[in-house]
Design an enzyme around this catalytic site. Structure first.
Site, short mmCIF file in Angstrom:
data_model
loop_
_atom_site.label_atom_id
_atom_site.label_comp_id
_atom_site.label_asym_id
_atom_site.label_seq_id
_atom_site.Cartn_x
_atom_site.Cartn_y
_atom_site.Cartn_z
N ASP A 1 0.18 -69.09 -43.22
CA ASP A 1 -0.87 -69.79 -44.57
C ASP A 1 -1.58 -70.02 -45.48
OD1 ASP A 1 -3.74 -67.88 -43.27
OD2 ASP A 1 -3.82 -69.43 -44.24
N ASP B 1 0.73 -75.53 -45.40
CA ASP B 1 -0.36 -76.12 -44.45
C ASP B 1 0.81 -76.35 -43.42
OD1 ASP B 1 -1.93 -78.49 -43.41
OD2 ASP B 1 -1.53 -80.16 -44.67
N TYR C 1 -13.80 -78.27 -32.90
CA TYR C 1 -13.50 -77.11 -32.30
C TYR C 1 -13.41 -76.75 -31.06
CZ TYR C 1 -12.42 -71.90 -32.63
OH TYR C 1 -12.20 -70.64 -32.05
N LYS D 1 -9.52 -76.57 -29.14
CA LYS D 1 -9.07 -75.11 -28.23
C LYS D 1 -8.86 -75.08 -27.14
CE LYS D 1 -8.79 -72.13 -31.67
NZ LYS D 1 -7.52 -72.05 -32.08
#
Length: 171
Positions: A36, A62, A154, A158
């Site tokens: 993370d 990152d 988003y 996805k």
């Protein structure tokens, strides 16, 4: 101890589904690399190591940058010697319509949510193949197929994860 002697990378391990996934694998004996950009993942690692059924290390990365992905894989191999499971879970949202979304915002969402999946798949595939029983879990969302307003970046990312997963499985 279903995952004893199994090494797992989990992205987005600082909270939510990622943290729960990392903890669950560890509870079954796995060695987990918690990835993370947020240091909160170090707390997840501490919690895993305190229980003692599995082990964990933190990779601050990152994940939209290939150098950080490659460093995470190197850390994994240094600590555990192999990789058996890759869980591409990390994601960010941007509740904005596509007309209001800047190019930089678009690129950031695509980088974290989609590019990172590609980068980890590309970097980890040789190790997963070498393990003889490698597995990949790419976390998508209902937004890949049906979405709501103000989720363009988003939803696109996805949907890309779903398409990339299908193609990578064939490759």
């Amino acid at each position: 101890m279903r995952f004893k002697d199994t090494t797992v990378i989990v992205t987005g391990a600082a909270h939510g589904i990622g943290a729960a996934t990392a903890q669950r694998f560890a509870s079954e004996g796995a060695n987990v690399v918690c990835v993370d950009i947020h240091d909160r993942a170090a707390e997840v690692v501490q919690a895993i190591n305190a229980v003692g059924t599995g082990s964990a290390v933190f990779s601050r990365a990152d994940i939209s940058k290939s150098t950080d992905v490659e460093a995470t894989l190197a850390l994994t191999l240094k600590h555990y010697g192999s990789l058996n499971v890759l869980v591409n879970n990390a994601a960010i949202t941007l509740p904005k319509g596509f007309e209001q979304t800047t190019e930089d915002e678009w690129d950031h969402v695509q980088g974290v949510n989609l590019r990172s999946v590609y980068l980890f798949l590309r970097a980890a595939s040789p190790e997963l193949r070498a393990s003889g029983h490698g597995a990949v879990v790419n976390v998508a969302s209902f937004h890949a197929n049906a979405t709501i307003e103000n989720f363009a970046a988003y939803a696109a990312s996805k949907a890309g994860v779903v398409g990339l997963s299908r193609s990578a499985a064939l490759d």
